[in-house]
Design a protein around this motif. Structure first.
Motif, mmCIF file in Angstrom:
data_model
loop_
_atom_site.group_PDB
_atom_site.id
_atom_site.type_symbol
_atom_site.label_atom_id
_atom_site.label_comp_id
_atom_site.label_asym_id
_atom_site.label_seq_id
_atom_site.Cartn_x
_atom_site.Cartn_y
_atom_site.Cartn_z
ATOM 1 N N GLU A 36 34.386 7.456 -13.242
ATOM 2 C CA GLU A 36 34.595 6.032 -12.941
ATOM 3 C C GLU A 36 35.527 5.777 -11.759
ATOM 4 O O GLU A 36 35.524 4.679 -11.207
ATOM 5 N N GLU A 37 36.300 6.770 -11.334
ATOM 6 C CA GLU A 37 37.189 6.581 -10.181
ATOM 7 C C GLU A 37 36.426 6.446 -8.872
ATOM 8 O O GLU A 37 36.985 6.036 -7.858
ATOM 9 N N PHE A 38 35.147 6.791 -8.868
ATOM 10 C CA PHE A 38 34.300 6.655 -7.686
ATOM 11 C C PHE A 38 33.396 5.438 -7.864
ATOM 12 O O PHE A 38 32.688 5.330 -8.852
ATOM 13 N N THR A 39 33.425 4.543 -6.886
ATOM 14 C CA THR A 39 32.579 3.349 -6.941
ATOM 15 C C THR A 39 31.897 3.138 -5.587
ATOM 16 O O THR A 39 32.205 3.822 -4.612
ATOM 17 N N ASP A 40 31.002 2.172 -5.560
ATOM 18 C CA ASP A 40 30.314 1.751 -4.335
ATOM 19 C C ASP A 40 29.602 2.898 -3.621
ATOM 20 O O ASP A 40 29.495 2.917 -2.399
ATOM 21 N N TYR A 41 29.084 3.842 -4.390
ATOM 22 C CA TYR A 41 28.409 5.020 -3.850
ATOM 23 C C TYR A 41 27.128 4.613 -3.141
ATOM 24 O O TYR A 41 26.305 3.899 -3.691
ATOM 25 N N GLU A 42 26.977 5.109 -1.917
ATOM 26 C CA GLU A 42 25.790 4.771 -1.129
ATOM 27 C C GLU A 42 25.466 5.903 -0.156
ATOM 28 O O GLU A 42 26.317 6.305 0.640
ATOM 29 N N VAL A 43 24.236 6.407 -0.236
ATOM 30 C CA VAL A 43 23.777 7.400 0.741
ATOM 31 C C VAL A 43 23.362 6.639 1.988
ATOM 32 O O VAL A 43 22.487 5.780 1.938
ATOM 33 N N ARG A 44 23.987 6.948 3.105
ATOM 34 C CA ARG A 44 23.692 6.240 4.361
ATOM 35 C C ARG A 44 22.749 7.018 5.274
ATOM 36 O O ARG A 44 22.063 6.420 6.098
ATOM 37 N N GLU A 45 22.766 8.337 5.161
ATOM 38 C CA GLU A 45 21.857 9.181 5.952
ATOM 39 C C GLU A 45 21.501 10.385 5.101
ATOM 40 O O GLU A 45 22.305 10.843 4.296
ATOM 41 N N PHE A 55 28.848 6.995 1.631
ATOM 42 C CA PHE A 55 30.001 6.106 1.527
ATOM 43 C C PHE A 55 30.363 5.973 0.054
ATOM 44 O O PHE A 55 29.483 5.885 -0.809
ATOM 45 N N LEU A 56 31.662 5.970 -0.221
ATOM 46 C CA LEU A 56 32.137 5.702 -1.577
ATOM 47 C C LEU A 56 33.592 5.264 -1.525
ATOM 48 O O LEU A 56 34.264 5.403 -0.504
ATOM 49 N N LYS A 57 34.043 4.723 -2.634
ATOM 50 C CA LYS A 57 35.452 4.374 -2.784
ATOM 51 C C LYS A 57 36.028 5.231 -3.898
ATOM 52 O O LYS A 57 35.427 5.379 -4.956
ATOM 53 N N LEU A 58 37.200 5.800 -3.615
ATOM 54 C CA LEU A 58 37.921 6.600 -4.593
ATOM 55 C C LEU A 58 39.130 5.796 -5.046
ATOM 56 O O LEU A 58 39.995 5.453 -4.239
ATOM 57 N N HIS A 59 39.173 5.492 -6.336
ATOM 58 C CA HIS A 59 40.272 4.718 -6.916
ATOM 59 C C HIS A 59 41.274 5.691 -7.518
ATOM 60 O O HIS A 59 41.122 6.127 -8.669
ATOM 61 N N ALA A 60 42.312 6.043 -6.741
ATOM 62 C CA ALA A 60 43.334 6.965 -7.227
ATOM 63 C C ALA A 60 44.154 6.294 -8.328
ATOM 64 O O ALA A 60 44.522 6.926 -9.311
ATOM 65 N N THR A 61 44.444 5.020 -8.136
ATOM 66 C CA THR A 61 45.089 4.187 -9.150
ATOM 67 C C THR A 61 44.434 2.812 -9.046
ATOM 68 O O THR A 61 43.566 2.595 -8.202
ATOM 69 N N LYS A 62 44.897 1.873 -9.856
ATOM 70 C CA LYS A 62 44.331 0.525 -9.768
ATOM 71 C C LYS A 62 44.613 -0.115 -8.413
ATOM 72 O O LYS A 62 43.841 -0.936 -7.941
ATOM 73 N N LYS A 63 45.710 0.271 -7.773
ATOM 74 C CA LYS A 63 46.091 -0.328 -6.498
ATOM 75 C C LYS A 63 45.750 0.531 -5.290
ATOM 76 O O LYS A 63 45.648 0.029 -4.192
ATOM 77 N N ARG A 64 45.605 1.842 -5.480
ATOM 78 C CA ARG A 64 45.339 2.740 -4.354
ATOM 79 C C ARG A 64 43.857 3.118 -4.333
ATOM 80 O O ARG A 64 43.398 3.891 -5.151
#
Length: 156
Positions: A36-45, A55-64
């Motif tokens: 769940e710490e990885f969100t917005d996963y998208e294969v761009r190429e 592309f993805l977002k890594l949520h190290a904490t709720k704020k980071r």
């Protein structure tokens, strides 16, 4: 700024080529492995191995939250490298036959991430806490990988 390193390992009851194929499949399998710490996963190429961009977002904490644009390379057999175009973050996945004799159906998987930490007091705390948090994330990801490939390896 100091280099920060995180390493996690797991032995998986599946052949190395099966494990590697699962890791290299960024369209279908890889997204299912992410905790769940990885969100917005998208294969761009691409979508499989070398030349893939994710592309993805890594949520190290709720704020980071770190936005990553990962370029995938395969510098050697059964090795995937994810290089973040937005930072110094580099993650290397290696799969190798298990070291013990007579265990051809088992694979040692290692994930290693390095990056240049922040300076100052923030960097001090990053160097202490980030590796612990990320290692836990990777241990869950490796457990998901084991569950994925071990179910595929079982006889029907």
């Amino acid at each position: 700024m100091a280099q920060i390193e995180v390493v996690a390992r797991r032995e998986i009851a599946a052949r190395p080529e099966e494990v590697y194929a699962a890791l290299a499949d960024f369209r279908e399998v890889h997204p299912r492995l992410l905790p769940e710490e990885f969100t917005d996963y998208e294969v761009r190429e691409g979508g499989h191995g070398e030349g893939t961009v994710v592309f993805l977002k890594l949520h190290a904490t709720k704020k980071r939250v770190r936005s990553c644009l990962l370029e995938i390379s395969e510098p050697e057999e059964r090795t995937l490298v994810e290089t973040d175009r937005n930072s110094t973050l580099v993650t290397t996945w290696t799969t190798a036959p298990a070291a013990a004799e007579g265990r051809a159906e088992e694979t040692d998987v290692t994930v290693r991430t390095v990056w240049e930490g922040s300076g100052g007091i923030g960097g001090f705390f990053e160097g202490i806490f980030a590796p612990r948090v990320l290692k836990g994330v990777y241990e869950r990801l490796l457990a998901n990988l084991a569950a994925e490939v071990e179910k595929e390896s079982r006889p029907s």
